[in-house]
Design a protein around this motif. Structure first.
Motif, short mmCIF file in Angstrom:
data_model
loop_
_atom_site.label_atom_id
_atom_site.label_comp_id
_atom_site.label_asym_id
_atom_site.label_seq_id
_atom_site.Cartn_x
_atom_site.Cartn_y
_atom_site.Cartn_z
N GLY A 76 5.00 9.74 -6.33
CA GLY A 76 5.67 10.59 -7.27
C GLY A 76 5.67 10.90 -8.82
O GLY A 76 6.34 12.00 -9.58
N SER A 77 4.50 10.52 -9.11
CA SER A 77 4.35 10.30 -10.42
C SER A 77 3.87 11.71 -11.28
O SER A 77 3.95 12.93 -11.75
CB SER A 77 3.26 9.55 -10.62
N LEU A 78 3.28 12.69 -10.13
CA LEU A 78 2.78 13.47 -9.61
C LEU A 78 3.79 14.65 -9.75
O LEU A 78 3.73 16.03 -10.70
CB LEU A 78 1.41 13.35 -8.42
N LEU A 79 4.45 15.06 -8.71
CA LEU A 79 5.91 15.01 -8.62
C LEU A 79 6.21 14.86 -10.29
O LEU A 79 6.68 16.15 -10.30
CB LEU A 79 6.97 14.78 -7.88
N VAL A 80 6.98 13.32 -11.05
CA VAL A 80 7.74 14.15 -12.09
C VAL A 80 6.08 14.59 -12.85
O VAL A 80 6.97 15.56 -14.30
CB VAL A 80 7.56 12.47 -12.63
N PHE A 81 5.33 14.62 -13.24
CA PHE A 81 4.53 15.38 -13.65
C PHE A 81 4.88 16.69 -13.66
O PHE A 81 4.91 17.63 -14.61
CB PHE A 81 3.13 15.15 -14.09
N LEU A 82 4.75 17.08 -12.10
CA LEU A 82 5.03 18.27 -12.23
C LEU A 82 6.26 19.05 -12.57
O LEU A 82 6.27 20.53 -12.89
CB LEU A 82 4.71 18.95 -10.78
N SER A 83 7.29 18.19 -13.12
CA SER A 83 8.64 18.72 -12.90
C SER A 83 8.29 19.20 -14.32
O SER A 83 8.73 19.90 -14.86
CB SER A 83 9.18 17.73 -12.83
N ALA A 84 8.00 18.09 -15.97
CA ALA A 84 8.13 18.19 -16.95
C ALA A 84 6.87 19.57 -16.95
O ALA A 84 6.76 19.78 -18.29
CB ALA A 84 6.82 16.72 -17.75
N MET A 98 10.29 7.61 -6.93
CA MET A 98 9.85 7.23 -6.45
C MET A 98 8.81 6.05 -7.47
O MET A 98 7.27 5.58 -7.26
CB MET A 98 8.57 7.54 -5.79
N VAL A 99 8.87 6.34 -8.97
CA VAL A 99 8.21 5.29 -10.03
C VAL A 99 9.36 4.30 -11.02
O VAL A 99 10.11 5.36 -11.26
CB VAL A 99 7.26 7.11 -11.05
N PRO A 100 8.66 3.79 -11.23
CA PRO A 100 9.37 3.16 -12.32
C PRO A 100 9.99 3.66 -13.53
O PRO A 100 9.44 4.88 -13.81
CB PRO A 100 7.79 2.32 -12.78
N ALA A 101 10.98 3.95 -13.87
CA ALA A 101 11.92 4.12 -15.17
C ALA A 101 11.15 4.71 -16.52
O ALA A 101 10.78 5.80 -17.23
CB ALA A 101 12.84 3.35 -15.56
N VAL A 104 0.63 -0.62 -0.15
CA VAL A 104 0.36 -0.14 0.14
C VAL A 104 1.28 1.10 0.21
O VAL A 104 1.13 2.42 -0.52
CB VAL A 104 -0.47 0.10 1.37
N GLN A 105 1.56 1.06 0.93
CA GLN A 105 2.60 2.58 1.29
C GLN A 105 3.63 2.75 -0.82
O GLN A 105 3.75 3.85 -1.08
CB GLN A 105 3.63 2.43 2.15
N SER A 106 4.11 1.27 -1.08
CA SER A 106 4.79 1.68 -2.17
C SER A 106 3.44 2.12 -3.24
O SER A 106 4.13 3.30 -4.17
CB SER A 106 5.29 0.74 -2.50
N ARG A 107 2.49 2.24 -3.51
CA ARG A 107 1.59 2.32 -3.82
C ARG A 107 1.41 3.89 -4.07
O ARG A 107 1.25 5.02 -4.75
CB ARG A 107 0.62 1.97 -4.18
N ARG A 108 1.31 3.71 -2.86
CA ARG A 108 1.25 5.92 -2.69
C ARG A 108 2.81 6.43 -3.22
O ARG A 108 2.01 7.53 -3.74
CB ARG A 108 0.68 6.01 -1.52
N ASP A 109 2.86 6.12 -3.03
CA ASP A 109 4.73 6.74 -3.67
C ASP A 109 4.98 6.36 -4.67
O ASP A 109 4.68 8.05 -4.74
CB ASP A 109 5.79 5.77 -2.63
#
Length: 316
Positions: A22-30, A246-249, A13-18
């Motif tokens: 992480g996906s949100l942060l990477v999208f925000l960086s882009a 936090m996300v797969p490559a 559960v913690q992994s899915r939350r992370d």
């Protein structure tokens, strides 16, 4: 009280939350990086080196402040000391890329620069095979060939004088140095990206200071230079450095494609800069190859197999 109420979340559960965070942060960086071309077109200062200097200074100030807030004085100093030679090379690559991006805007369109950068993950795979002999699958080789074809279509405009060969050359240089930084970052995973990119902005500022004809800019330009450095470059790097772990490559790469996808759109909507037909065709070839490859890579990484180097995107 039930003891289970105080127990930590299950690892899955913690992994899915992370991963979602992480996906949100990477999208925000882009998203932050995609604003670069649109912001740059508002700046009236004619000297590109002045723009590079102030953009780099503001980005460095933000990144230093971010690390001090996150890691404290001792932690920040330790991060810089722990980079070693790989970190210095990565810093030089990012410093070159951020500098060249600004200079290239004087010669070519935002779309040309960003769509070439879409091929960075696949070029990184090729460089990893060439330098470190890392295995590259047949699907990746096919995607690399398609990206080369797409970039060739875009660069072909230089041959008939439609687009400056200097502009396309600089755009290609950005792609190459980011790919090199990607390979080194993945090869030397212990090197933290934030201090390396911060040092890269300091390199860029120092070099620009030696080239500029002056540092004076208008209040109007300084406001956009602040946004160019802090929001576009600094905040984008901070989001990516935090979220990419936090996300797969493959997921990070897919989210990273929002930068070259959205960047030309913002410039078109705000400034009316329309990409040429060859840029659109070449960019479509690059994007198709990249997205198909990332989809296959995501499927492969869903199995218990060591991820490849092809999935990591990089900032301007």
């Amino acid at each position: 009280m039930n003891d289970t109420a105080l127990s930590p979340l299950p690892a899955s559960v913690q992994s899915r939350r992370d991963e979602r965070w992480g996906s949100l942060l990477v999208f925000l960086s882009a998203l932050m990086w995609s604003f670069g071309g649109a912001i740059a077109r508002f700046i009236d200062t004619p000297d590109s080196w002045t723009v590079v200097f102030w953009r780099s200074v503001w980005a460095a100030a933000f990144l230093v402040g971010f690390m001090l807030w996150r890691d404290g004085w001792r932690g920040t100093v330790a991060l810089f000391r722990g980079m070693g030679l790989p970190g210095l090379i990565v810093a030089a690559c990012f410093g070159t890329a951020s500098t060249t991006f600004v200079v290239a805007l004087s010669y070519t369109t935002v779309a040309n620069i960003l769509l070439m950068q879409a091929g960075v993950p696949l070029l990184a795979a090729f460089l990893a095979w060439l330098v470190f002999r890392e295995r590259v699958s047949a699907a990746t080789w096919a995607a690399i060939a398609a990206v080369i074809a797409g970039v060739a279509i875009m660069v072909s405009e230089s041959l008939d004088g439609t687009v400056s060969p200097i502009g396309n050359g600089l755009a290609l240089l950005i792609t190459v140095v980011i790919a090199v930084a990607t390979v080194l970052t993945r090869r030397f995973a212990h090197v933290r990206m934030t201090p390396a990119t911060c040092l890269g902005t300091l390199f860029a500022a120092a070099f620009a200071a030696s080239q500029t004809s002056g540092f004076a800019v208008s209040g109007h330009d300084m406001g956009f230079l602040f946004a160019f450095g802090v929001i576009n470059l600094g905040l984008g790097l901070a989001f990516f450095a935090t979220g990419a772990r936090m996300v797969p490559a493959a997921v990070a790469a897919l989210l990273g494609t929002f930068e070259p996808l959205l960047g030309p759109i913002w410039v078109w909507l705000v400034h009316g800069e329309v990409p040429s037909a060859r840029t659109m065709v070449g960019g479509a070839v690059v994007f198709t190859a990249l997205i198909i490859h990332i989809a296959l890579e995501a499927r492969r990484q869903s199995r218990p197999v060591r991820p490849g180097i092809t999935g990591l995107p990089a900032p301007n």
